[in-house]
Design a protein around this motif. Structure first.
Motif, PDB file in Angstrom:
ATOM      1  N   PHE A 146     -61.595   0.178 -90.392  1.00  0.00           N
ATOM      2  CA  PHE A 146     -62.132  -0.362 -91.643  1.00  0.00           C
ATOM      3  C   PHE A 146     -61.134  -0.313 -92.785  1.00  0.00           C
ATOM      4  N   GLU A 147     -59.856  -0.393 -92.427  1.00  0.00           N
ATOM      5  CA  GLU A 147     -58.804  -0.572 -93.427  1.00  0.00           C
ATOM      6  C   GLU A 147     -58.705  -2.064 -93.770  1.00  0.00           C
ATOM      7  N   THR A 148     -58.396  -2.326 -95.035  1.00  0.00           N
ATOM      8  CA  THR A 148     -58.317  -3.704 -95.507  1.00  0.00           C
ATOM      9  C   THR A 148     -56.905  -4.257 -95.325  1.00  0.00           C
ATOM     10  N   TYR A 149     -56.824  -5.507 -94.805  1.00  0.00           N
ATOM     11  CA  TYR A 149     -55.527  -6.141 -94.562  1.00  0.00           C
ATOM     12  C   TYR A 149     -55.507  -7.560 -95.126  1.00  0.00           C
ATOM     13  N   ASN A 150     -54.365  -7.931 -95.651  1.00  0.00           N
ATOM     14  CA  ASN A 150     -54.123  -9.304 -96.067  1.00  0.00           C
ATOM     15  C   ASN A 150     -53.759 -10.126 -94.824  1.00  0.00           C
ATOM     16  N   ILE A 151     -54.213 -11.367 -94.761  1.00  0.00           N
ATOM     17  CA  ILE A 151     -53.966 -12.228 -93.607  1.00  0.00           C
ATOM     18  C   ILE A 151     -53.309 -13.515 -94.089  1.00  0.00           C
ATOM     19  N   ASN A 152     -52.344 -13.996 -93.336  1.00  0.00           N
ATOM     20  CA  ASN A 152     -51.787 -15.304 -93.635  1.00  0.00           C
ATOM     21  C   ASN A 152     -52.915 -16.334 -93.589  1.00  0.00           C
ATOM     22  N   ALA A 153     -53.039 -17.150 -94.643  1.00  0.00           N
ATOM     23  CA  ALA A 153     -54.178 -18.076 -94.749  1.00  0.00           C
ATOM     24  C   ALA A 153     -54.183 -19.120 -93.644  1.00  0.00           C
ATOM     25  N   ASP A 154     -53.001 -19.536 -93.178  1.00  0.00           N
ATOM     26  CA  ASP A 154     -52.946 -20.493 -92.066  1.00  0.00           C
ATOM     27  C   ASP A 154     -53.557 -19.882 -90.806  1.00  0.00           C
ATOM     28  N   GLU A 155     -53.226 -18.624 -90.542  1.00  0.00           N
ATOM     29  CA  GLU A 155     -53.752 -17.947 -89.361  1.00  0.00           C
ATOM     30  C   GLU A 155     -55.263 -17.738 -89.489  1.00  0.00           C
ATOM     31  N   ALA A 156     -55.717 -17.371 -90.687  1.00  0.00           N
ATOM     32  CA  ALA A 156     -57.147 -17.171 -90.905  1.00  0.00           C
ATOM     33  C   ALA A 156     -57.910 -18.471 -90.682  1.00  0.00           C
ATOM     34  N   ALA A 157     -57.370 -19.587 -91.194  1.00  0.00           N
ATOM     35  CA  ALA A 157     -58.030 -20.882 -91.029  1.00  0.00           C
ATOM     36  C   ALA A 157     -58.095 -21.277 -89.562  1.00  0.00           C
ATOM     37  N   CYS A 158     -57.026 -21.024 -88.832  1.00  0.00           N
ATOM     38  CA  CYS A 158     -56.995 -21.324 -87.402  1.00  0.00           C
ATOM     39  C   CYS A 158     -58.068 -20.526 -86.668  1.00  0.00           C
ATOM     40  N   ALA A 159     -58.144 -19.227 -86.938  1.00  0.00           N
ATOM     41  CA  ALA A 159     -59.121 -18.366 -86.270  1.00  0.00           C
ATOM     42  C   ALA A 159     -60.548 -18.798 -86.595  1.00  0.00           C
ATOM     43  N   ILE A 160     -60.796 -19.147 -87.850  1.00  0.00           N
ATOM     44  CA  ILE A 160     -62.141 -19.559 -88.262  1.00  0.00           C
ATOM     45  C   ILE A 160     -62.503 -20.902 -87.635  1.00  0.00           C
ATOM     46  N   ALA A 161     -61.565 -21.845 -87.634  1.00  0.00           N
ATOM     47  CA  ALA A 161     -61.839 -23.157 -87.040  1.00  0.00           C
ATOM     48  C   ALA A 161     -62.208 -23.025 -85.569  1.00  0.00           C
ATOM     49  N   LYS A 184     -46.658 -22.834 -88.793  1.00  0.00           N
ATOM     50  CA  LYS A 184     -47.762 -23.769 -89.036  1.00  0.00           C
ATOM     51  C   LYS A 184     -48.000 -24.642 -87.804  1.00  0.00           C
ATOM     52  N   LEU A 185     -46.899 -25.096 -87.183  1.00  0.00           N
ATOM     53  CA  LEU A 185     -47.020 -25.905 -85.977  1.00  0.00           C
ATOM     54  C   LEU A 185     -47.665 -25.098 -84.858  1.00  0.00           C
ATOM     55  N   SER A 186     -47.311 -23.826 -84.767  1.00  0.00           N
ATOM     56  CA  SER A 186     -47.908 -22.957 -83.743  1.00  0.00           C
ATOM     57  C   SER A 186     -49.408 -22.802 -83.971  1.00  0.00           C
ATOM     58  N   ASN A 187     -49.821 -22.675 -85.246  1.00  0.00           N
ATOM     59  CA  ASN A 187     -51.243 -22.579 -85.555  1.00  0.00           C
ATOM     60  C   ASN A 187     -51.976 -23.866 -85.190  1.00  0.00           C
ATOM     61  N   CYS A 188     -51.321 -25.009 -85.425  1.00  0.00           N
ATOM     62  CA  CYS A 188     -51.934 -26.301 -85.091  1.00  0.00           C
ATOM     63  C   CYS A 188     -52.196 -26.406 -83.595  1.00  0.00           C
ATOM     64  N   THR A 189     -51.191 -26.078 -82.787  1.00  0.00           N
ATOM     65  CA  THR A 189     -51.359 -26.189 -81.335  1.00  0.00           C
ATOM     66  C   THR A 189     -52.366 -25.156 -80.821  1.00  0.00           C
ATOM     67  N   GLU A 190     -52.345 -23.963 -81.402  1.00  0.00           N
ATOM     68  CA  GLU A 190     -53.306 -22.932 -80.983  1.00  0.00           C
ATOM     69  C   GLU A 190     -54.731 -23.370 -81.275  1.00  0.00           C
TER      70      GLU A 190
END
Length: 295
Positions: A181-196, A248-254
């Motif tokens: 339950f520690e708080t972490y900052n996440i790269n927004a591109d990665e967060a968007a990919c995971a949520i999508a 970003k390209l890696s997030n797109c393909t993932e």
């Protein structure tokens, strides 16, 4: 024909061109990653929120995932510190993490206000809410510890489905919790990919500071408007893509491999770039799709 009639006819043609896309994506989820210059320009902010509002009002189910790196750096400097980056990733100590969470919360509430002004019910959350984003500490390939920077391990979309079912526009700040339950900052591109991937989005849109993908960025004639994930992965293996475009390209393909039907890289500096890409035949960015899906 009078000038006003010509203009009215042109507008009607635009609406007719948009109709099949509105029908096709009615009630479908679209995730918009909002960042880059479009966040620091007031007019572009309003343009983006207007686009997302229109998507919602014509039947889409949009979700916004936003960044805020420039504002975080500005607030870090106000405390007398200098923002530090290693290989493009922010070094995030405990104090910087507190600043990041504060700033991202402010950004979320500003976007909520802009959406509400346009008549849309919006609600801001972070990845901590409803256990949306679970993370682990991200380490650089050489093992360097960059602090409270998280890598998404899983996403629980229930809170997002609840918000969508109740007609809210979710606005998500890229922050998550680890198993302790520690708080972490996440790269927004990665967060968007995971949520999508977690919500089974039909579309994931990345607003960036470039027009899209090029085979050779110095050669503007090499622009790629459509590319399969197989072709994109080949470009990565061949070292054709580098720098900030590589992750970003890696997030797109993932995302596409994870079930998102279409992923788009758009230039957020162009007003209404989302609408131009989704509702017109020509589009204005780069679209990624599965190798066997060319529709």
């Amino acid at each position: 024909m009078e000038e006003y009639q010509i203009e009215a006819q042109r507008k009607a043609e635009v609406l007719i061109e948009a109709l099949p896309y509105i029908q096709r994506f009615n009630r479908k989820i679209i995730v918009v990653k909002y960042g880059g210059s479009a966040m620091s320009d007031e007019k572009l902010q309003k343009s983006v929120i207007a686009d997302v509002t229109l998507l919602k009002l014509v039947g889409f189910k949009p979700i916004i995932v936003h960044g805020g790196g420039k504002e975080i750096s500005s607030w870090v400097r106000k405390t007398g510190k200098e923002a530090q980056f290693i290989k493009g990733l922010r070094v995030t100590d405990e104090e910087t993490m507190e600043i990041a969470e504060m700033v991202l919360g402010r950004v979320s509430k500003k976007l909520v206000t802009m959406a509400e002004e346009l008549g849309v019910k919006a609600c801001s959350i972070s990845g901590k809410d409803g256990s949306l984003l679970h993370v682990k500490k991200k380490l650089l390939p050489d093992g360097t510890d960059i602090g409270f920077v998280g890598e998404v391990t899983s996403a629980d979309p229930k809170i997002l489905f609840d918000m969508l079912d109740n007609d809210y526009l979710p606005i998500v700040a890229p922050i998550g919790l680890d198993e302790h339950f520690e708080t972490y900052n996440i790269n927004a591109d990665e967060a968007a990919c995971a949520i999508a991937k977690a919500v089974g989005a039909d579309k994931l849109v990345y607003l960036t500071d470039v027009e899209g993908l090029y085979r050779n960025f110095e050669d503007k004639t090499s622009f790629i408007s459509r590319i399969s994930v197989g072709e994109a992965e080949e470009m990565i293996r061949d070292g054709i893509v580098g720098g900030g475009m590589l992750p970003k390209l890696s997030n797109c393909t993932e995302a596409v491999r994870g079930g998102v039907k279409r992923v788009h890289i758009l230039d957020g500096r162009i007003p209404h770039s989302i609408l131009l890409e989704i509702f017109t035949d020509k589009g204005n960015g780069t679209m990624f799709y599965m190798d066997d899906d060319k529709d």
